[in-house]
Every structure is written in C-alpha cells, then in structure tokens.
Write a protein that holds these residues in place. Structure first.
Motif, PDB file in Angstrom:
ATOM      1  N   ASN A 264       1.151  -1.248   0.017  1.00 49.48           N
ATOM      2  CA  ASN A 264      -0.259   0.049  -0.001  1.00 49.48           C
ATOM      3  C   ASN A 264       0.591   1.106   0.128  1.00 49.48           C
ATOM      4  N   PRO A 265       0.618   2.224  -1.126  1.00 50.05           N
ATOM      5  CA  PRO A 265       1.176   3.247  -0.825  1.00 50.05           C
ATOM      6  C   PRO A 265       0.796   3.973   0.054  1.00 50.05           C
ATOM      7  N   PHE A 358       5.237  -6.052  -5.560  1.00 50.59           N
ATOM      8  CA  PHE A 358       4.231  -4.428  -5.827  1.00 50.59           C
ATOM      9  C   PHE A 358       4.733  -3.125  -6.220  1.00 50.59           C
ATOM     10  N   LEU A 359       5.549  -3.306  -7.279  1.00 52.34           N
ATOM     11  CA  LEU A 359       5.317  -1.896  -7.857  1.00 52.34           C
ATOM     12  C   LEU A 359       3.992  -1.727  -8.596  1.00 52.34           C
ATOM     13  N   TYR A 360       3.794  -2.298  -9.383  1.00 55.48           N
ATOM     14  CA  TYR A 360       2.897  -2.135 -10.451  1.00 55.48           C
ATOM     15  C   TYR A 360       1.877  -2.163  -9.829  1.00 55.48           C
ATOM     16  N   LEU A 361       1.696  -1.948  -8.518  1.00 55.65           N
ATOM     17  CA  LEU A 361       0.005  -1.537  -7.413  1.00 55.65           C
ATOM     18  C   LEU A 361       0.552   0.005  -7.854  1.00 55.65           C
ATOM     19  N   GLY A 362       1.575   0.595  -8.601  1.00 55.05           N
ATOM     20  CA  GLY A 362       1.165   2.060  -8.146  1.00 55.05           C
ATOM     21  C   GLY A 362       2.299   3.092  -7.981  1.00 55.05           C
ATOM     22  N   PRO A 363       3.054   3.999  -7.734  1.00 55.73           N
ATOM     23  CA  PRO A 363       4.307   4.901  -7.529  1.00 55.73           C
ATOM     24  C   PRO A 363       4.030   4.417  -6.155  1.00 55.73           C
ATOM     25  N   PHE A 364       5.224   5.029  -4.755  1.00 56.61           N
ATOM     26  CA  PHE A 364       4.691   3.706  -3.425  1.00 56.61           C
ATOM     27  C   PHE A 364       4.880   5.715  -3.011  1.00 56.61           C
ATOM     28  N   LYS A 365       4.243   6.960  -3.200  1.00 55.94           N
ATOM     29  CA  LYS A 365       4.522   7.764  -2.179  1.00 55.94           C
ATOM     30  C   LYS A 365       3.501   8.955  -3.513  1.00 55.94           C
TER      31      LYS A 365
END
Length: 790
Positions: A264-265, A358-365
């Motif tokens: 979760n980002p 889990f980078l495919y879930l989106g940028p973690f920022k």
C-alpha cells in the motif's frame, strides 16, 4: 452362547522334564468355535519334529474391553498324565496369575476376571505346571505361554497441540505452506485400521486446505489481503479407521495470522494544507504537521517527507516524526512580513522500504500543497549592525561626538526610535547619547592608561511603544596620546667607594613609559643643566633605552660629602615630546681593595636593592611594640598572682595546703605553729591560715612516731571535728602539720620536729642533690651548718 477362536495347543515333550506349548489350530476370522486347549505331553522329541509350525505355538489371544457379565474364558491346560481321576493339580503363575487370571486346578480352565486394555498392557506372560496331589511333585516341567490382547478401536486420534499458531505473508500464492498438524492414535497400528488417521478441514475454507495423509495446511485462495482480514481460525479433524464410517475422531484449532507486506503506498487525506506563522517565529521552530496515511504497519508504513519545490524552498524545512510518522514543517530562516507574507510549498511523502513485487500497484509516494501565511507582528527596532566598534583619542574634549549608532522600526508603520545608554554598563557615566540621532559623545575625560576599552550597551526603543526595544553592544577603544613622560622603573639608590677611580661605572639606568608606542619606545638620558657642569659624575646614554652613571674624579671623601643627588632628564621621541627629571641617590662608602662596600657615613648599604631606610625603621618599631607588649603581659600576670583568693563572702571553696614539697619549714611564719601542737593547752586560734585553698582532701599518711604522740593526735581529731560541725566557721580551712612524716617518708624524716628531739647535729648537704624542689630547704639548713662551723 459364547463363541471363541478355534485353535488347539498341543504340548510335546521330547525329553523328560521338558515341555512345549503347541498351537493345534490356526486362528480363524470371527470368534472361536472351540475351546483353546494347552496340552502337556510326554511324547518323544522326534514326534514333535513330525510337523513344522510357522506361527507362535505358545500364545493365547484375548479381546480387550470385554463387557460381559461372566468371566472371560481364556483357554484350557491339559496334561497327558491326567487320567481324569483328580490326581493332578494345575497351577498358574506369572503376570496377573491369581488376580487377573485364575485357573481351575482340577480341569485346567483359565479365565480372565477383569476387563483388559491393550493400550495399558498388550501382552501377559504366564507359566503353567501340573503336580501330583498326593506327592506334591510336578509331573511335567513348568511351561511358559503368552496371552496377547487383541486390539479394538477404542481410542480416538489426539493432536500433539490443542491450539496451533502460524503466520504467512499476505498476498501469498496458492499452495503456500502454512503449518503441519499431527495427530496420534493409541490403538494398535499393526492390527486393522484402528490407528490409520485421515485429516480433513472442518472450518477455514475456502482460504486454506489440508492434506489428508500428512496434515500439511496450505493456502487455497489467491491474494489474501491483511488490510481486509488479518486473523483466520481453521479447524482440522483427524479420524481413524481410514476415515470410514464408525471411526473415532479428534479436532484441533489453528490460528493463522497474515503478516504485512508493503503493498500500500502512502496517501495524503487532502491535497492542500494551510498554516499561519508569525514573522517573529524563531528559526528551527515548528509551525505545523501533515501526515500521509499508509495502511501497512511497522517498517512498511515508514514515510520520509521532503519539500520538492515552491517559492519557500529555502525558508522552510520538513522532518519526519518517527513515532507518529508525521511531517513537521519548520522555519529555517527568519520571516519578514514586510518582505513576503505568503509561501507555497510542494511536499512529498515516500515509503522508505519498497517491495519490488508490488510496484505494479503504483508509485509508493504521494504529494500535497502547503500554503504558509506569514502574520505581521509589532517588531522591536533593528540596529544596522550587530555590534559597533568606535575609536576615540584619550585627549578628545568633553562633549565631543565619537560615533553614531542607527536603528529603525522594521514594521510598515516605521515608528520613530529613541536611544539611551544602559547605565549598568556605564556606571561612571563617561559617555552619553543623543536620544534622537544616536550620536555618542563623551561626558568625562578619557585616559587610555586607566582603561583601554569601554564596553557599553545602547538601547533603542519605539517612542510609541517603549516595550518594543532592542540592545546593541558598543565597544569603545581609547587611542593613545603621548601625554605621559618617561620615568625610572624604580627608586635608584647606589653607592660610590671612597677609593673609586675616574670613569668607573657605578649604576645603569633604564626607563618606562605608560604611553603606547607603535614603533617601540626610544628614550634619551641626560643630566639636568644645573648638574651637567658641576657634578662629580657623568651620564652616558647607551642609545638602547639605558644609560650609565660614571665617576668623574678619583677618590671621594664621605666626611666631606656623604650623599650626592644626581638629577637625570629622561625624554621620549613621540609627539609631543614628553620629558621628566628623576633623581639618583649616590652615597659615599668605605670599601675594601676589591670594591666591596664596608660602611657608609649615614647607614650601611649592603647592595642597591637592599632594604630602604623606611623599611628598617618600620621593622624597628615593630620590635619595640612587641617588647612593650611582652612587658605589659608579664606585669599583668604578676599582679594577678598577688590578688587574694577570697573575692567575696559567697565563695565557699575549701583550701587545703599540702607541704609534701617541704615548703619553707620552720621559717614559714604564717604556717601553723607546731609548738602549739606540742602543747595543746597553749592554742592560739588567731594563727590559723584561712587564705589558702587546700590542694588535696586526703589525710596525711600516719607512721609510727619515735615516741608517743597521743596528745597531738587527739588534739588534731578534736579540731577537725569542731570545724566540720561548726556552721559559722570560715570557708577556708588551713591545716598544716609536721607530726606524721615519720620514718614512712621516702626521704625519711625531713621535719625539724625530729631534729629537736634528737638533740644532735645533723649534716644536710645531701639536700642539694634532691633537685629544685628542696633548694630552699637546702639553703636554709646549709646556712645553719655554716653558722655552726663558724
């Protein structure tokens, strides 16, 4: 009708006194239809070898957990020596014989008296024997046989733990191993399926599954998310009989926890934040907090905040609170409402631990906008400099301006400012300041030699609001002016020998100057004009800030002139030139041939740096005062000794006089009259001494006198009793007696009383050897001897 497994046991005896148990029939399925017989036989060994047995020949089999009302029949013992006439007796011994297993001694029938449990004891070993009732001797050797308990399914499977705890990462793949559970069955695993366990899941589907044979639990659902559900409770069943109907079962609980992964980002709950900060906020002070939410936990939820852009990038900073994972916005530089009152920043929140899976879930920022409004405050005046350094010559006239300080109100109103000097920093009021323009001027004369630096504080306050004020240090350095003449560093006093020769150096001079010189001091020395031509000495300037005094003639006479005062002029080379006249004292002294001073006319000079006349006079006065003090102290002590002991009538001390130092003897006219003691009837009460404090309260030791002293003893006792009981008697009693020294004295008798009775002359010269305590007595009696000799 009770049925049994059908098998026969034969006993073959190959040799005398040896027996065997033989299984006559194989065990069949179901219950036996015939009774089991253990035959004791005396046949030859070769008969035994006729048939080959492949099973246990000496075993009985019995079912566990028998629930009938009668005793359970086990089998029968029989010997081929038994003719049926009752002459033989069967005896059973071993495990449980007589208690658990009983035998009919006539027929040899064996029965079990209690319910048996295979899990408690699966095998019993017993021994059988047939004896002759009449002789009591065995007709067969003792034989051993086994009773084995057949298992029934009476134990359910039991898990090794009542509750299992396990954990797996969230988002795990299907078939991920979770934990293995194990159940055991106490039934016999070698007999039937009573101990064959099969596992199944009763609760926990469709998330988990279990392998039926191994008990391994695995995940059964894809992408299980901890943020949706974290805890799972799975119930596993273990059933025996291979899971068939009628089998026994047991269950256990498995608590499974999904552990967190960074899937979760961080996300800001709002896109814009607004804060207000007074312009007086000091640097490094916090002005607000922001927080990005992260559904993960622990290190997966750690966030780092940063300011990525904005017009206040260099004015503000942001730090992360490790406990709350909040971003704290702080002031980096001083704010100025008049200069800029609004700042817009872009703040970014980033996870510090990113999982690449889990980078495919989106940028973690995530980012947000922060608006900071600067609020105006009434500020104190600000000086143009943080500190001022002013230089002023020490000869500057009073009320001269030496420097100026400047301060102004930074607010938009630009209120006027007035100046003042903090008098705690200028106690002598050497300086003052113009309250309107900040000009600093002197109010007293300056002296660099007294104080080189003056450190004062100037206060600037708003006229409309005096509470708004500021302070600045002002360092005033006093510059030197050549206003001090050079002088001798000490008082020069030297001597010249009477036999001195011309051009002889007698003293070297130097000088000091209180003024400062940038290039160093350069002094010049010369004799005063009035002494330049008529002096008996000459002065030579060495051009190195020293000068030498030389004799001008041969020989000097101290009787004609004992002291010369030589005036010397010292000048410096600064502007304006300063000079002074110093005096050197030269005494004429008698010296030896080596020039060593012996004596002078007025006083002896040991060396030029010796004690001065004033110091010698001071030392002499101190000695005289000390002597006078000692004399006065001695006189006071002597006067105290003459004071009477009786000070007042209220003093009730007793005075006891001891004469063990022999005192004055008979010459002591104030002592008790010994003649009265010899003649009790001639008592004179006026001769008692009452002015001496007795030294001891002990009675003198009595020794045997050379003749009877009864009258004296009675008289003394009577006087003591009268004085002890008389309340009007004076407080100081003095009793002196010479009657009891006798022969008990260490020095024998020294009393003059005995000398009277002896009637002969005696030599007292030895008293001189007894020390100072007997000096007076020795002088007294020695003098008497001298008179007699003459």
């Amino acid at each position: 009708m009770r049925t049994y497994h059908c098998f026969w046991l034969l006993f073959w005896a190959g040799q005398p006194h040896q027996s065997f148990l033989t299984l006559l029939s194989k065990r069949t399925s179901g219950f036996p239809e015939k009774e089991k017989v253990l035959v004791l036989s005396g046949n030859s060994r070769k008969d035994f070898s006729r048939s080959k047995r492949s099973w246990m020949w000496n075993q009985f089999f019995l079912l566990e957990e028998y629930t009938g009302t009668d005793y359970q029949y086990v089998g029968k013992l029989h010997s081929d020596q038994d003719k049926g006439d009752g002459s033989l007796k069967y005896i059973l011994s071993g495990d449980g014989a007589g208690d658990l297993f009983i035998i009919n001694e006539n027929t040899g029938d064996i029965q079990a008296t209690k319910k048996l449990d295979r899990e408690e004891k699966p095998v019993y070993i017993l021994r059988a024997q047939a004896i002759n009732r009449r002789t009591g001797r065995p007709v067969e050797p003792e034989s051993e046989f086994i009773i084995k308990i057949h298992d029934i399914n009476d134990n359910e499977p039991m898990f090794t733990k009542d509750v299992y705890n396990a954990s797996i990462p969230e988002m795990s793949d299907v078939g991920t191993f979770v934990v293995q559970v194990t159940a055991t069955d106490a039934d016999d695993p070698t007999y039937g399926n009573s101990a064959k366990v099969v596992y199944s899941i009763l609760q926990g589907q469709p998330y988990f599954s279990v392998e039926s044979e191994t008990g391994i639990i695995k995940t059964a659902l894809l992408n299980m998310d901890r943020e949706n559900r974290e805890q799972y409770q799975v119930v596993i069943q273990a059933k025996d009989m291979g899971g068939q109907m009628g089998g026994l079962s047991g269950t256990t609980t498995v608590n499974i926890t999904l552990t967190d992964v960074n899937d979760n980002p961080p996300r800001f709950p709002q896109s814009t934040y607004q804060f207000r900060a007074p312009e007086s906020t000091p640097p490094d002070s916090p002005i607000g907090r922001i927080k990005a939410n992260d559904a993960d936990v622990d290190e997966n939820a750690e966030i780092e905040y940063s300011i990525t852009e904005g017009d206040g990038y260099d004015m503000f900073g942001i730090i992360t609170d490790k406990d709350t994972q909040e971003g704290i916005i702080t002031v980096k530089k001083a704010l100025d409402f008049e200069n800029k009152n609004l700042y817009i920043l872009k703040v970014e929140a980033t996870n510090t631990h990113v999982d690449p899976r889990f980078l495919y879930l989106g940028p973690f920022k995530d980012s947000a906008t922060v608006r900071i409004q600067v609020e105006d405050v009434d500020e104190h005046p600000v000086f143009s400099r943080p500190a001022y350094i002013i230089e002023a010559k020490e000869d500057v006239p009073i009320n001269s301006v030496i420097g100026t300080v400047t301060a102004q109100d930074p607010d938009t109103a630009n209120n006027p400012v007035k100046y003042s000097v903090d008098r705690h920093t200028d106690m002598d009021r050497v300086f003052n300041i113009n309250s309107g323009n900040g000009s600093i001027f002197t109010s007293k004369a300056l002296d660099r030699e007294t104080l080189l630096w003056h450190n004062i504080t100037v206060i600037a306050a708003e006229i409309n609001n005096p509470k708004q004020s500021s302070r600045v240090p002002v360092f005033i350095k006093v510059l030197d002016v050549n206003d001090n003449a050079p002088e001798f560093p000490m008082f020069y006093e030297t001597f010249v020998c009477e036999n001195a020769k011309a051009e002889q150096l007698i003293q070297t001079l130097s000088a000091v100057d209180k003024d400062d010189s940038f290039n160093g001091h350069q002094f010049s020395f010369s004799l005063a004009p009035e002494a330049a031509s008529s002096s008996n000495f000459t002065l030579q300037d060495n051009r190195d800030n020293t000068a030498g005094i030389f004799t001008r003639k041969n020989r000097y006479n101290r009787h004609e002139m004992s002291t010369y005062l030589l005036p010397v002029v010292i000048s410096d080379n600064d502007y304006p030139i300063q000079s002074s006249t110093e005096t050197v004292t030269i005494r004429v002294c008698a010296c030896d041939h080596r020039g060593k001073m012996l004596s002078c006319n007025a006083e002896a000079l040991i060396h030029p740096t010796g004690l001065s006349t004033g110091a010698l006079i001071a030392i002499l006065l101190c000695i005289i005062i000390l002597l006078v003090t000692v004399v006065l102290f001695a006189a006071l002590r002597r006067q105290r000794k003459k004071e009477p002991l009786i000070i007042s009538k209220e003093d009730i001390r007793d005075n006891i006089v001891s004469y063990n130092d022999e005192g004055g003897g008979e010459e002591d006219t104030q002592a008790f009259d010994i003649g009265t003691l010899r003649n009790p009837e001639a008592i004179d009460n006026n001769k008692l001494r009452r002015d001496i404090v007795p030294e001891t309260l002990f009675m003198p030791r009595r020794t045997a006198a050379e003749r009877d002293n009864t009258d004296v003893r009675d008289f003394i006792n009577q006087r003591l009793k009268e004085n002890d009981t008389d309340p009007t008697a004076p407080p100081y009693d003095s009793l002196a007696t010479y009657a009891y020294e006798g022969n008990g004295s260490v020095a024998e008798s020294l009393s003059s009383l005995e000398s009277v009775t002896t009637g002969g002359d005696q030599d007292y010269d030895y008293l001189s050897d007894w020390g100072p305590r007997f000096k007076k007595l020795a002088d007294m009696y020695g003098a008497m001897d001298s008179d007699k000799d003459s």
